[in-house]
Design a protein around this motif. Structure first.
Motif, PDB file in Angstrom:
ATOM      1  N   ARG A   1      -7.697   4.541   8.019  1.00  0.00           N
ATOM      2  CA  ARG A   1      -8.487   3.489   7.387  1.00  0.00           C
ATOM      3  C   ARG A   1      -7.748   2.958   6.172  1.00  0.00           C
ATOM      4  O   ARG A   1      -7.203   3.705   5.375  1.00  0.00           O
ATOM      5  N   ALA A   2      -7.718   1.627   6.044  1.00  0.00           N
ATOM      6  CA  ALA A   2      -7.056   1.013   4.891  1.00  0.00           C
ATOM      7  C   ALA A   2      -7.828   1.322   3.616  1.00  0.00           C
ATOM      8  O   ALA A   2      -9.042   1.580   3.645  1.00  0.00           O
ATOM      9  N   PHE A   3      -7.124   1.260   2.513  1.00  0.00           N
ATOM     10  CA  PHE A   3      -7.733   1.568   1.214  1.00  0.00           C
ATOM     11  C   PHE A   3      -7.633   0.384   0.254  1.00  0.00           C
ATOM     12  O   PHE A   3      -8.569   0.113  -0.502  1.00  0.00           O
ATOM     13  N   ILE A   4      -6.501  -0.335   0.279  1.00  0.00           N
ATOM     14  CA  ILE A   4      -6.319  -1.457  -0.641  1.00  0.00           C
ATOM     15  C   ILE A   4      -5.659  -2.626   0.095  1.00  0.00           C
ATOM     16  O   ILE A   4      -5.089  -2.461   1.171  1.00  0.00           O
ATOM     17  N   TRP A   5      -5.729  -3.806  -0.527  1.00  0.00           N
ATOM     18  CA  TRP A   5      -4.987  -4.966  -0.038  1.00  0.00           C
ATOM     19  C   TRP A   5      -3.596  -4.935  -0.661  1.00  0.00           C
ATOM     20  O   TRP A   5      -3.445  -5.037  -1.872  1.00  0.00           O
ATOM     21  N   ASP A   6      -2.592  -4.751   0.174  1.00  0.00           N
ATOM     22  CA  ASP A   6      -1.217  -4.803  -0.321  1.00  0.00           C
ATOM     23  C   ASP A   6      -0.848  -6.269  -0.526  1.00  0.00           C
ATOM     24  O   ASP A   6      -1.185  -7.133   0.287  1.00  0.00           O
TER      25      ASP A   6
END
Length: 225
Positions: free
Chosen positions: A92-97
């Motif tokens: 699951r993604a955590f932040i917007w890169d």
């Protein structure tokens, strides 16, 4: 000699720690057993353990719909943790890169991939990493990468093209002194102990050219595939 009560407390703590470590390896969705912390992913409420299959069912794949959007303009409705990480596609993604130089969104990434992005050459060599950096519209248009990757590209390039005399072994390139717009890069060949080191001088302009050629090659390969 430790008091018996204190020793018993340490034994109970070690057993509890072992139990928690074992539980952290089990997918909370399908109960499959994974490697140590391999499936741990960060969420707003803490860590959870999900295998790639369960993560794929729980979170949607990112389709690149925010390409060209400024990170500063993202609304709260655009949550990174609604998506799978666009790099590993397992957690699951955590932040917007996003690109810190041009300000454009690159995609949602998990905390592990976000940390790995700081590994320089190792990150660039991982499949899909350079294409991810080029999700920034500014980098793609200028045929460049963020400046912090420029020397890493140069080091990898020199290891490809430089050789110690007629030796065919790939040398190791190391960051050297930088002064007045010039990089002094040290190369080392393990096959020649006595005369194994030499220095290569690369200007900032030459480094930019190497990066541009690297980006062009990456984009060309992506279009062919």
């Amino acid at each position: 000699m430790l008091p018996r009560v204190y020793a018993d407390m340490l034994d109970r703590w070690q057993e509890r720690d072992r139990t928690l470590a074992e539980q952290a390896q089990i997918c909370t969705g399908c109960q499959r057993q994974g490697g140590r912390c391999a499936w741990r992913t960060t969420t707003a409420s803490g860590y959870v353990t999900l295998c790639p299959a369960c993560s794929g069912e729980a979170f949607q794949a990112y389709k690149g719909h925010l390409q060209g959007v400024a990170y500063s303009s993202l609304r709260r409705t655009h949550r990174a943790d609604d998506y799978l990480c666009c790099l590993c596609r397992e957690s699951r993604a955590f932040i917007w890169d996003h690109c810190h130089e041009h300000g454009f969104v690159r995609g949602p990434v998990c905390s592990s991939c976000n940390t790995f992005e700081g590994k320089g050459v190792a990150f660039l060599r991982r499949e899909g990493s350079v294409q991810h950096l080029l999700e920034c519209r500014g980098c793609r248009k200028a045929r460049t990468l963020p400046r912090r990757f420029h020397l890493d590209v140069v080091l990898d390039h020199l290891e490809d093209v430089e050789r110690h005399g007629r030796c065919r072994r790939r040398p190791h390139a190391y960051r050297g002194e930088y002064a007045h717009g010039v990089h002094h890069i040290t190369l080392y060949c393990h096959a020649h102990a006595s005369t194994s080191k030499w220095t290569k001088v690369v200007t900032v302009a030459e480094a930019a050219g190497i990066v541009r050629a690297f980006v062009e090659s990456t984009l060309s390969s992506a279009s062919v595939s």
